[in-house]
Write a protein that holds these residues in place. Structure first.
Motif, PDB file in Angstrom:
ATOM      1  N   UNK A  22       0.939  -1.159   0.190  1.00  0.00           N
ATOM      2  CA  UNK A  22      -0.024  -0.340   0.047  1.00  0.00           C
ATOM      3  C   UNK A  22       1.056   1.122   0.346  1.00  0.00           C
ATOM      4  N   UNK A  23      -0.144   2.267  -0.244  1.00  0.00           N
ATOM      5  CA  UNK A  23       1.019   3.584  -0.370  1.00  0.00           C
ATOM      6  C   UNK A  23       0.583   4.164   1.511  1.00  0.00           C
ATOM      7  N   UNK A  24       1.352   5.557   1.561  1.00  0.00           N
ATOM      8  CA  UNK A  24       1.043   5.647   2.898  1.00  0.00           C
ATOM      9  C   UNK A  24      -0.333   7.147   2.747  1.00  0.00           C
ATOM     10  N   UNK A  25      -0.941   7.664   3.668  1.00  0.00           N
ATOM     11  CA  UNK A  25      -1.484   8.442   3.386  1.00  0.00           C
ATOM     12  C   UNK A  25      -0.899   9.476   3.638  1.00  0.00           C
ATOM     13  N   UNK A  26      -0.023   9.558   4.089  1.00  0.00           N
ATOM     14  CA  UNK A  26       1.063  11.261   4.376  1.00  0.00           C
ATOM     15  C   UNK A  26       0.947  12.123   4.038  1.00  0.00           C
ATOM     16  N   UNK A  27       0.959  13.743   3.979  1.00  0.00           N
ATOM     17  CA  UNK A  27       0.732  14.071   3.118  1.00  0.00           C
ATOM     18  C   UNK A  27       2.010  15.149   2.002  1.00  0.00           C
ATOM     19  N   UNK A  28       3.258  14.369   2.386  1.00  0.00           N
ATOM     20  CA  UNK A  28       5.176  14.083   1.753  1.00  0.00           C
ATOM     21  C   UNK A  28       5.185  13.086   1.116  1.00  0.00           C
ATOM     22  N   UNK A  29       4.295  14.306  -0.238  1.00  0.00           N
ATOM     23  CA  UNK A  29       5.343  12.956  -1.365  1.00  0.00           C
ATOM     24  C   UNK A  29       6.471  12.952  -1.503  1.00  0.00           C
ATOM     25  N   UNK A  30       7.583  13.924  -0.492  1.00  0.00           N
ATOM     26  CA  UNK A  30       9.133  13.591  -1.179  1.00  0.00           C
ATOM     27  C   UNK A  30       9.593  12.790  -0.448  1.00  0.00           C
ATOM     28  N   UNK A  31       8.935  11.790   0.445  1.00  0.00           N
ATOM     29  CA  UNK A  31       8.968  11.060   1.320  1.00  0.00           C
ATOM     30  C   UNK A  31       9.762   9.957   0.957  1.00  0.00           C
ATOM     31  N   UNK A  32       8.922  10.156  -0.512  1.00  0.00           N
ATOM     32  CA  UNK A  32       9.818   8.809  -1.315  1.00  0.00           C
ATOM     33  C   UNK A  32      10.980   9.503  -2.386  1.00  0.00           C
ATOM     34  N   UNK A  33      11.544   8.353  -2.784  1.00  0.00           N
ATOM     35  CA  UNK A  33      12.994   9.405  -2.738  1.00  0.00           C
ATOM     36  C   UNK A  33      13.666   8.540  -3.671  1.00  0.00           C
ATOM     37  N   UNK A  34      13.936   8.955  -5.012  1.00  0.00           N
ATOM     38  CA  UNK A  34      14.756   7.424  -6.201  1.00  0.00           C
ATOM     39  C   UNK A  34      15.100   6.223  -6.079  1.00  0.00           C
ATOM     40  N   UNK A  35      15.944   6.039  -4.666  1.00  0.00           N
ATOM     41  CA  UNK A  35      17.167   5.412  -4.262  1.00  0.00           C
ATOM     42  C   UNK A  35      16.078   4.093  -3.616  1.00  0.00           C
ATOM     43  N   UNK A  36      15.100   4.701  -2.766  1.00  0.00           N
ATOM     44  CA  UNK A  36      14.371   4.263  -2.008  1.00  0.00           C
ATOM     45  C   UNK A  36      13.287   3.278  -2.959  1.00  0.00           C
ATOM     46  N   UNK A  37      13.070   3.958  -3.856  1.00  0.00           N
ATOM     47  CA  UNK A  37      12.269   3.200  -4.642  1.00  0.00           C
ATOM     48  C   UNK A  37      12.541   1.837  -4.969  1.00  0.00           C
ATOM     49  N   UNK A  38      14.101   2.818  -6.000  1.00  0.00           N
ATOM     50  CA  UNK A  38      14.993   0.957  -7.370  1.00  0.00           C
ATOM     51  C   UNK A  38      15.125  -0.094  -5.869  1.00  0.00           C
ATOM     52  N   UNK A  39      15.541   0.834  -5.046  1.00  0.00           N
ATOM     53  CA  UNK A  39      15.933  -0.770  -4.015  1.00  0.00           C
ATOM     54  C   UNK A  39      14.558  -1.670  -3.427  1.00  0.00           C
ATOM     55  N   UNK A  40      13.160  -1.064  -3.211  1.00  0.00           N
ATOM     56  CA  UNK A  40      11.906  -1.878  -3.385  1.00  0.00           C
ATOM     57  C   UNK A  40      12.252  -2.796  -4.386  1.00  0.00           C
ATOM     58  N   UNK A  41      11.798  -1.771  -5.508  1.00  0.00           N
ATOM     59  CA  UNK A  41      11.784  -2.623  -6.535  1.00  0.00           C
ATOM     60  C   UNK A  41      12.438  -3.825  -6.949  1.00  0.00           C
TER      61      UNK A  41
END
Ligand SMILES: Nc1ncnc2c1ncn2[C@@H]1O[C@H](COP(=O)(O)OP(=O)(O)O)[C@@H](O)[C@H]1O
Ligand SMILES: [Mg+2]
Lengths: 272, 93
Positions: A87-106
Motif C-alpha cells: 500500500x501507499x501511505x496517507x502522508x501528505x509529504x510526497x517527497x518522503x519517497x526517494x528515487x533510491x528508496x524506490x529503486x531498492x524496493x523494486x
C-alpha cells in the motif's frame, strides 16, 4: 524473470487503479505471483479497491525509509494465495519517497514476484515519474476522449525518455488499454474510435474495457472486477488483457452495442 | 475492426471526427516541442541558410515539423517562396 509493469495515464480518473487491481488479480488467477504497488502517495486507493484497507499497517514510505521491513508491509490477498499488495501511505509529504528508496524496493520485489505492477498517480510530476522509473513494460490507460489521449501521448514521451530503460538506450514495452468505452456513444460517433486512438498513439492495443456498472459494484465491495464477477464484460476484457501480457495471442473483443432482434427481445436474451 | 456502412454514416454526424482532427494537429505540434527542441531549431537554421544562398526568403516562412508515426516518422519542411522568385527558379533549371 520478474517483470515490472507500470499502469499510467497522465490524466486522473481514467481507470488506472481499477485496471491495476483487475489485471493483477487476473494474472494471479493464472498462477503468477503478483504484487500490486500503490504509488499514489497521499491519495491511496488501491487498498480499498482490493478490499484490504483495514489490514494496512505499514506502507511503501515506511519501507523506503527503513521503518519497516518489506515483509511487514506486504499484505496477502484473502482470496488469492499468489496476490499481494504494497500500500501507499496517507502522508501528505510526497517527497518522503526517494528515487533510491524506490529503486531498492523494486529490486527486492523483483526477487520475490513474477509481476510487480505499479499503480501510478495522475499527473506528470515526481510521483508519476517515480512509478515508471524502473518499469520494463507500461500500460498506458486512456479513455476515448481528447484530453485523455493527449495526456497519454505525453506519458508515452516520458516513458521513452525518463525511465532507466530509456536512459540505457532500451525501450519500455508499451501497451495502450482503452477503458470506459461506451458502446452506445461510439456507435453514434460521439467518441474517438479505437482506430483513431491507435493511429494517434501508435502503440499496440492491450484491450478495450467497456464502461460498465460491474466496475462500480466491484469497487463497492472491495474486490477486483475480475474476481468479483468473472463472467462480466469488463472482467472478461481484463482477463484477456492479462493473457496478452503473458504473451498469449487472444482475439480482440470489441465491445458492441447489444443488437437485439425480435426473437431476442421476445426471449429476453442479451447479445454477448 | 471494420466499420460497417451504417456505422460510417452515423459517425459522420458525430463529433468524433472533429476530435480526431484537432488531436492530430495538436499532438504533431507538442511532439515537435518535446523531441529535442534544439534539433528542429538547428535544422531550420541550416535549411534557411542553404536555401537563402539561392532564393531571398522571409525567415518566418520556413517551418520545420516532426511527426511521429507507428513505423516511420516524417520531417516536414515547409518553405513559402515570395511571388516572382519561383519564375526565376523555373528559368534557372
Ligand atoms: N470500465 C469502467 N466502467 C465504469 N466505471 C469505471 C470503469 N473504469 C473505471 N471506472 C470508474 O472511474 C473512476 C476512476 O477510476 P480509477 O480506477 O480510480 O481511476 P484512476 O486510478 O486512473 O484515477 C472510479 O469511480 C471507477 O469506478
Ligand atoms: Mg488511481
Amino acid at each position: 524473470m520478474a517483470k515490472v509493469l507500470v499502469v499510467t495515464s497522465g490524466k486522473g480518473g481514467v481507470g488506472k487503479t481499477t485496471s491495476t487491481a483487475a489485471i493483477g488479480a487476473a494474472l494471479a488467477q493464472r498462477g503468477e505471483k503478483v504484487v500490486v504497488v500503490d504509488f499514489d502517495v497521499g491519495l491511496r486507493n488501491l487498498d480499498l479497491i482490493m478490499g484490504a484497507e483495514r489490514r494496512v499497517v505499514f506502507d511503501l514510505i515506511n519501507v523506503a525509509q527503513g521503518v519497516a521491513k518489506l515483509s511487514q508491509a506486504l499484505i496477502r490477498d484473502k482470496r488469492l494465495e499468489s496476490l499481494w499488495l504494497l500500500p501507499a501511505s496517507q502522508t501528505r509529504d510526497k517527497d518522503a519517497l526517494t528515487e533510491e528508496g524506490v529503486r531498492d524496493i523494486i529490486a527486492d520485489l523483483r526477487t520475490k514476484f513474477d509481476w510487480v505492477i505499479c499503480d501510478s498517480p495522475a499527473g506528470i510530476e515526481r510521483g508519476a515519474t517515480l512509478a515508471m522509473r524502473y518499469a520494463d513494460e507500461a500500460i498506458v490507460v486512456t479513455n476515448p476522449e481528447v484530453s485523455s489521449v493527449r495526456d497519454a501521448d505525453r506519458i508515452i514521451g516520458m516513458l521513452d525518455s525518463k525511465t532507466v530503460k530509456a536512459e540505457a538506450g532500451e525501450q519500455v514495452k508499451k501497451h495502450v488499454l482503452i477503458t470506459r468505452y461506451d458502446t452506445g456513444r461510439a456507435a453514434r460517433g460521439e467518441m474517438l474510435s479505437i482506430d483513431d486512438i491507435l493511429e494517434i498513439l501508435a502503440i499496440p492495443l492491450l484491450g478495450i474495457i467497456p464502461e460498465s456498472q460491474d466496475v462500480l459494484r466491484a469497487s463497492n465491495v472491495g474486490s477486483p472486477v475480475t474476481l468479483n464477477d468473472a463472467a462480466s464484460m469488463p472482467a472478461r476484457a481484463y482477463s484477456d488483457a492479462a493473457r496478452r501480457l503473458t504473451g498469449e495471442t487472444v482475439a480482440m473483443m470489441v465491445p458492441a452495442e447489444p443488437r437485439r432482434g425480435f426473437m431476442d427481445r421476445l426471449l429476453g436474451r442479451r447479445a454477448a | 475492426m471494420s466499420i460497417n456502412l451504417l456505422q460510417f454514416l452515423r459517425r459522420r454526424t458525430g463529433s468524433a471526427p472533429v476530435a480526431r482532427e484537432r488531436l492530430q494537429i495538436l499532438l504533431a505540434h507538442e511532439r515537435g516541442l518535446r523531441s529535442q527542441p534544439d534539433l528542429l531549431g538547428i535544422l531550420r537554421e541550416e535549411i534557411l541558410a542553404v536555401v537563402s544562398r539561392h532564393i531571398e526568403l522571409d525567415p518566418d516562412k520556413v517551418v520545420v515539423r516532426m511527426d511521429r508515426g507507428s513505423s516511420v516518422s516524417t520531417l516536414e519542411v515547409d518553405i513559402e517562396i515570395p511571388n516572382g522568385v519561383d519564375k526565376r527558379l523555373a528559368a534557372a533549371s
